[in-house]
Enzyme design. Structure first.
Site, mmCIF file in Angstrom:
data_model
loop_
_atom_site.group_PDB
_atom_site.id
_atom_site.type_symbol
_atom_site.label_atom_id
_atom_site.label_comp_id
_atom_site.label_asym_id
_atom_site.label_seq_id
_atom_site.Cartn_x
_atom_site.Cartn_y
_atom_site.Cartn_z
ATOM 1 N N ARG A 185 74.469 83.992 -28.372
ATOM 2 C CA ARG A 185 75.523 83.275 -29.092
ATOM 3 C C ARG A 185 75.664 83.793 -30.509
ATOM 4 O O ARG A 185 76.734 83.736 -31.095
ATOM 5 C CB ARG A 185 75.179 81.779 -29.170
ATOM 6 C CG ARG A 185 75.126 81.091 -27.849
ATOM 7 C CD ARG A 185 74.943 79.613 -28.027
ATOM 8 N NE ARG A 185 75.907 79.086 -28.987
ATOM 9 C CZ ARG A 185 76.000 77.797 -29.295
ATOM 10 N NH1 ARG A 185 75.175 76.926 -28.731
ATOM 11 N NH2 ARG A 185 76.882 77.362 -30.156
ATOM 12 N N ARG A 209 74.191 65.812 -35.507
ATOM 13 C CA ARG A 209 75.309 66.605 -36.041
ATOM 14 C C ARG A 209 76.641 65.889 -35.899
ATOM 15 O O ARG A 209 77.568 66.340 -35.245
ATOM 16 C CB ARG A 209 75.310 67.976 -35.374
ATOM 17 C CG ARG A 209 73.971 68.665 -35.583
ATOM 18 C CD ARG A 209 73.914 70.058 -35.053
ATOM 19 N NE ARG A 209 74.692 70.969 -35.909
ATOM 20 C CZ ARG A 209 74.813 72.266 -35.606
ATOM 21 N NH1 ARG A 209 74.267 72.733 -34.520
ATOM 22 N NH2 ARG A 209 75.531 73.051 -36.382
ATOM 23 N N ASP A 256 69.133 78.196 -41.670
ATOM 24 C CA ASP A 256 69.239 79.139 -40.542
ATOM 25 C C ASP A 256 68.199 80.247 -40.605
ATOM 26 O O ASP A 256 68.118 81.056 -39.699
ATOM 27 C CB ASP A 256 70.640 79.773 -40.502
ATOM 28 C CG ASP A 256 71.671 78.757 -40.066
ATOM 29 O OD1 ASP A 256 72.872 79.057 -40.160
ATOM 30 O OD2 ASP A 256 71.274 77.652 -39.659
ATOM 31 N N LYS A 315 78.971 85.503 -37.826
ATOM 32 C CA LYS A 315 79.446 84.526 -36.833
ATOM 33 C C LYS A 315 80.044 83.318 -37.549
ATOM 34 O O LYS A 315 81.140 82.868 -37.225
ATOM 35 C CB LYS A 315 78.283 84.076 -35.963
ATOM 36 C CG LYS A 315 78.556 82.840 -35.120
ATOM 37 C CD LYS A 315 77.404 82.448 -34.238
ATOM 38 C CE LYS A 315 76.364 81.628 -34.919
ATOM 39 N NZ LYS A 315 76.679 80.198 -35.037
ATOM 40 N N ASN A 316 79.340 82.821 -38.569
ATOM 41 C CA ASN A 316 79.761 81.567 -39.204
ATOM 42 C C ASN A 316 80.894 81.747 -40.195
ATOM 43 O O ASN A 316 81.376 80.782 -40.768
ATOM 44 C CB ASN A 316 78.560 80.873 -39.846
ATOM 45 C CG ASN A 316 77.616 80.330 -38.774
ATOM 46 O OD1 ASN A 316 77.959 80.323 -37.587
ATOM 47 N ND2 ASN A 316 76.441 79.919 -39.182
ATOM 48 N N CYS A 356 73.226 68.476 -30.523
ATOM 49 C CA CYS A 356 72.734 69.719 -29.931
ATOM 50 C C CYS A 356 71.231 69.686 -30.148
ATOM 51 O O CYS A 356 70.694 68.720 -30.683
ATOM 52 C CB CYS A 356 73.379 70.934 -30.571
ATOM 53 S SG CYS A 356 72.757 71.248 -32.197
#
Ligand code: EPZ
Length: 423
Positions: A403, A128, A311, A22-23, A123
């Site tokens: 997500r 952030r 993460d 994803k990243n 978030c």
């Protein structure tokens, strides 16, 4: 809102394919803005965040096409044609659901000379801010105003500059690297993020004609060129998805093999899983893990790549919750990334939080309960805990999981877990 129902107590066994990262995919999609040619990306994970980014690009006039790959994890093929770019605005309603939308800022200023991007806002895991993204663009000669919740940046042509970020920032590095590709002269980014996803983006940009060296180190040099052309690029495997399934197998006493992935980017995580008693063998593009009867608690400290990734912190708190011994978890990247702790406590975990440090006393067992997902990786930690808790665990608000995890319940079921989604 969907929930996930897990009946714990089964060891994970079997083999699954890991999806694209994803990243890596998110900045790669934004790279399409830098050229009038077509950019084709393969092995793109089928995730909500990808869909959100494609919607955002489409409303800027980018022609996007996503063709679903087959189910066995070969990922989607996405083609992007930004020749008809007709907007430089990333509106609040799009950005508020996905802060990675900030990644259109650099490419838009470089390609169109202007960008108006909503501030991502905080978030669940922290404020952030994007001050480093702005600082870099200012240093490259852009005029930047932050007003009414938007970053408005303009520059007829960015100038190469020597940039230094106050802290290591992954998307900050990516934004500035993309902006520098079309700048006039050389840009040097010092204190650059070394994450593999930054390298994957650099590889794609070079395939598009950019001149970049040093990606993967803390000094990245970019020689600006007048334009970039199209390319085809395969998204790298998702190292965090890989680490998440390794933790799930480790905590459940299982034995799994993950394909379409690589151990090259997970040294810190694999090191810790070995310390916890797991037997791990690395193949060229697969990883095999055999868990011990019971894990040994391991302490971790999150830090930028190549150190232990933030993460993976929630996933390790979950495995430590049932490991033998006491562990200390220190989160140094985000200021509020322990929300999974109170949810794990509802499952019976013994965790004490003191600022950015969590002390976990491993227990023999957890008991199923209703828990709530708060952010993407926290929910992954709750899934792992649910797999080992006795009885049924219901995880609510699992749109967070959707997500970032492509086909989560399909893959867990393929590994023998008793899991189902409830609308
Ligand atoms: C990227 O976020 C990832 N997201 C995150 O993954 C990951 O947790 C994070 O890097 C750290 O590895 C994507 O790549 C899309 P940072 P990013 O900028 O770039 C502070 C997930 O679960 N900072 O590296 O937003 C910031 O507040 C997500 O997939 C500033 O102060 O993170 C944080 O404390 C979650 N000013 C630290 O630096 C800035 O201008 C690192 O943030 C930029 C960052």
């Amino acid at each position: 809102m969907d929930s996930l129902l897990i009946t714990g107590g089964r060891s994970l066994k079997g083999e699954i394919a890991i999806s694209g990262a994803k990243n890596a995919a998110l900045p790669l999609l934004c790279a399409a803005l830098l050229t009038r040619d077509v950019l084709t990306l393969t092995h793109v994970p089928h995730l909500n965040d990808i869909g959100t980014m494609l919607k955002l690009l489409a409303q800027m006039g980018v022609k996007v096409q996503r063709t679903a790959g087959d189910l066995m994890g070969s990922g989607d093929v996405v083609t992007l044609d930004a020749s008809g770019l007709d907007s430089v605005v990333a509106p609040y309603e799009m950005v508020k659901t996905m802060r990675a939308a900030i990644l259109v800022l650099g490419p838009l200023v470089a390609r169109a000379g202007e960008a108006r991007v909503s501030l991502p806002g905080g978030c669940a895991i922290g404020a952030r801010p994007v001050d480093q993204h702005i600082k870099g663009l200012l240093a490259m000669g852009a005029e930047v105003a932050v007003e009414h919740g938007y970053v408005h940046a303009q520059s007829p042509r960015l100038k190469g500059a020597r940039l230094f970020t106050d802290m290591v920032t992954v998307t900050g590095t990516e934004n500035l690297m993309m902006a520098a590709c079309l700048a006039d002269g050389e840009t040097v980014i010092e204190n650059a993020a070394r994450e593999p996803e930054v390298v994957d983006l650099a590889n794609c940009l070079v395939a598009m004609g950019a001149r970049i060296s040093g990606a993967g180190t803390d000094v990245i040099r970019i020689q600006g060129v007048s334009s970039l052309h199209g390319a085809t690029h395969r998204v790298m495997p998702d190292r965090i998805e890989t680490g998440t399934y390794l933790c799930a197998a480790a905590a459940s006493g299982g034995e799994i093999r993950l394909t379409d992935t690589s151990s090259a980017y997970l040294d810190a995580v694999i090191d810790k899983l070995m310390d916890a008693g797991c037997d791990i063998t690395m193949e060229r593009d697969a990883i095999r893990l055999k868990a011990p009867e019971r894990l040994t608690a391991v302490s971790i400290r999150t830090s930028p790549y190549p150190a232990f990734p933030t993460d993976m912190q929630a996933q390790f708190m979950a495995i430590n919750a049932v490991a033998n011994g006491t562990s200390v978890i220190r989160e140094t990247i985000f200021e509020n990334r322990f929300m999974h702790a109170v949810e794990l406590t509802r499952l019976g975990a013994d965790i004490r939080i003191d600022g950015n440090t969590a002390v976990v006393n491993g227990k023999r067992k957890l008991d199923g309960a209703i828990v709530m997902a708060t952010d993407l990786r926290a929910s992954a930690g709750l899934v792992i805990a649910g797999l080992v808790a006795e009885g049924e665990t219901r995880i609510e608000r699992i749109y967070h999981l959707d997500r970032g995890y492509d086909g989560l319940e399909r893959k867990l079921a393929a590994l023998g877990a008793d899991v189902r989604r409830e609308k």
